[in-house]
Design an enzyme around this catalytic site. Sequence first.
Site, PDB file in Angstrom:
ATOM      1  N   ASP A  99     -32.393  60.593  36.584  1.00 14.10           N
ATOM      2  CA  ASP A  99     -31.576  61.350  35.635  1.00 14.10           C
ATOM      3  C   ASP A  99     -31.855  62.851  35.757  1.00 14.10           C
ATOM      4  O   ASP A  99     -32.980  63.257  36.052  1.00 14.10           O
ATOM      5  CB  ASP A  99     -31.892  60.864  34.209  1.00 14.10           C
ATOM      6  N   HIS A 144     -25.714  66.157  42.234  1.00 12.67           N
ATOM      7  CA  HIS A 144     -25.787  64.793  42.775  1.00 12.67           C
ATOM      8  C   HIS A 144     -26.187  64.818  44.256  1.00 12.67           C
ATOM      9  O   HIS A 144     -26.923  63.968  44.727  1.00 12.67           O
ATOM     10  CB  HIS A 144     -24.455  64.062  42.582  1.00 12.67           C
ATOM     11  N   LEU A 181     -39.692  47.934  53.593  1.00 13.58           N
ATOM     12  CA  LEU A 181     -39.394  48.369  52.223  1.00 13.58           C
ATOM     13  C   LEU A 181     -38.078  47.721  51.794  1.00 13.58           C
ATOM     14  O   LEU A 181     -37.074  47.818  52.504  1.00 13.58           O
ATOM     15  CB  LEU A 181     -39.252  49.900  52.155  1.00 13.58           C
TER      16      LEU A 181
HETATM   17  C1  FPP Z   1     -27.842  61.066  36.667  1.00 17.19           C
HETATM   18  O1  FPP Z   1     -27.817  62.450  36.521  1.00 17.19           O
HETATM   19  C2  FPP Z   1     -27.479  60.659  37.996  1.00 17.19           C
HETATM   20  C3  FPP Z   1     -26.392  59.890  38.341  1.00 17.19           C
HETATM   21  C4  FPP Z   1     -25.442  59.296  37.412  1.00 17.19           C
HETATM   22  C5  FPP Z   1     -26.120  59.600  39.736  1.00 17.19           C
HETATM   23  C6  FPP Z   1     -27.353  59.248  40.491  1.00 17.19           C
HETATM   24  C7  FPP Z   1     -27.078  59.257  41.906  1.00 17.19           C
HETATM   25  C8  FPP Z   1     -27.817  59.883  42.828  1.00 17.19           C
HETATM   26  C9  FPP Z   1     -28.986  60.681  42.560  1.00 17.19           C
HETATM   27  C10 FPP Z   1     -27.524  59.710  44.216  1.00 17.19           C
HETATM   28  C11 FPP Z   1     -28.313  58.580  44.768  1.00 17.19           C
HETATM   29  C12 FPP Z   1     -27.663  58.169  45.947  1.00 17.19           C
HETATM   30  C13 FPP Z   1     -27.740  56.992  46.571  1.00 17.19           C
HETATM   31  C14 FPP Z   1     -26.901  56.785  47.752  1.00 17.19           C
HETATM   32  C15 FPP Z   1     -28.617  55.893  46.122  1.00 17.19           C
HETATM   33  P1  FPP Z   1     -26.843  63.053  35.418  1.00 17.19           P
HETATM   34  O2  FPP Z   1     -25.557  63.383  36.084  1.00 17.19           O
HETATM   35  O3  FPP Z   1     -26.733  62.099  34.286  1.00 17.19           O
HETATM   36  O4  FPP Z   1     -27.625  64.331  35.009  1.00 17.19           O
HETATM   37  P2  FPP Z   1     -27.592  65.046  33.586  1.00 17.19           P
HETATM   38  O5  FPP Z   1     -28.183  64.073  32.592  1.00 17.19           O
HETATM   39  O6  FPP Z   1     -28.449  66.250  33.780  1.00 17.19           O
HETATM   40  O7  FPP Z   1     -26.168  65.385  33.296  1.00 17.19           O
END
Ligand code: FPP
Length: 254
Positions: free
Chosen positions: A21, A38, A132
Amino acid sequence: MASGNQHNVTLVPQHVAVVMDGNGRWARQRFLPRPAGHKAGVDATRRLVQLCVKKGISCLTVFAFSSENWNRPEEEVSSLMSLFLSTLNAELNKLNEQGVRIRFIGDRRRFSTALQSSIEDAESITAKNARLYLNIAANYGGRWDIVNAVQKISQKLLAGDISMQQLTEQLISQEISLADIPEPDLFIRTGGEQRISNFLLWQIAYTELFFTEILWPAFDEAAFDEALQWYATRQRRFGKTGEQVESVRGRESS
Ligand code: FPP
């Protein structure tokens, strides 16, 4: 590999589960659009996969997209979908060479056919790898997972293949996602919130929960080490008393 409820406790977790997050906030702090957060989040995920390989952690489960994330603005959902597709295609060969087994958990039917087919390729190409186990939760929800397991069991009940008495915890554990690997030892959530957010509900019954303020794109080796060091200090009791656990440990080390 021991699976389900078997408790095989070591100082290094065998299975780490992560709610990644804070991508959006990381981007906002830099005056960047959310998709840039992201993208940086993918870099952090790649780094964590490499760290798990280096540290001999055998299973990593990451929450990439929850069932509830469809409610985000359409542009963000579509940019996340493109990112998943391009990342999967770009990383597959290297992950395969490194012995990473990729699996997706969640309801993939809502994804584009291109993404579904990349997911199937990634799973089949890496199916025999064992260094893994990388599990990617996408369009996943812990309650969905439980309902799914209950539906499968109900079918067996209705068909007369099992009786009501056979409907036990073990049976649900066998039908739930990731039934063939140990339950998570350590759960990490970045970004400051202290919630499970419908991640692996059934599987984390005895998992140690670690929360950090660090935003996901900034989660690096030092941050991971901090979580691992914290985990190593936990005494896992699985419902027993501290004295019982200590006496078993004493016997094992003597
Ligand atoms: C939360 O941050 C993150 C997500 C909803 C997307 C997570 C995806 C990735 C990190 C990419 C991973 C990739 C793969 C291919 C596994 P948020 O957008 O909720 O952040 P915020 O709370 O600061 O708004």
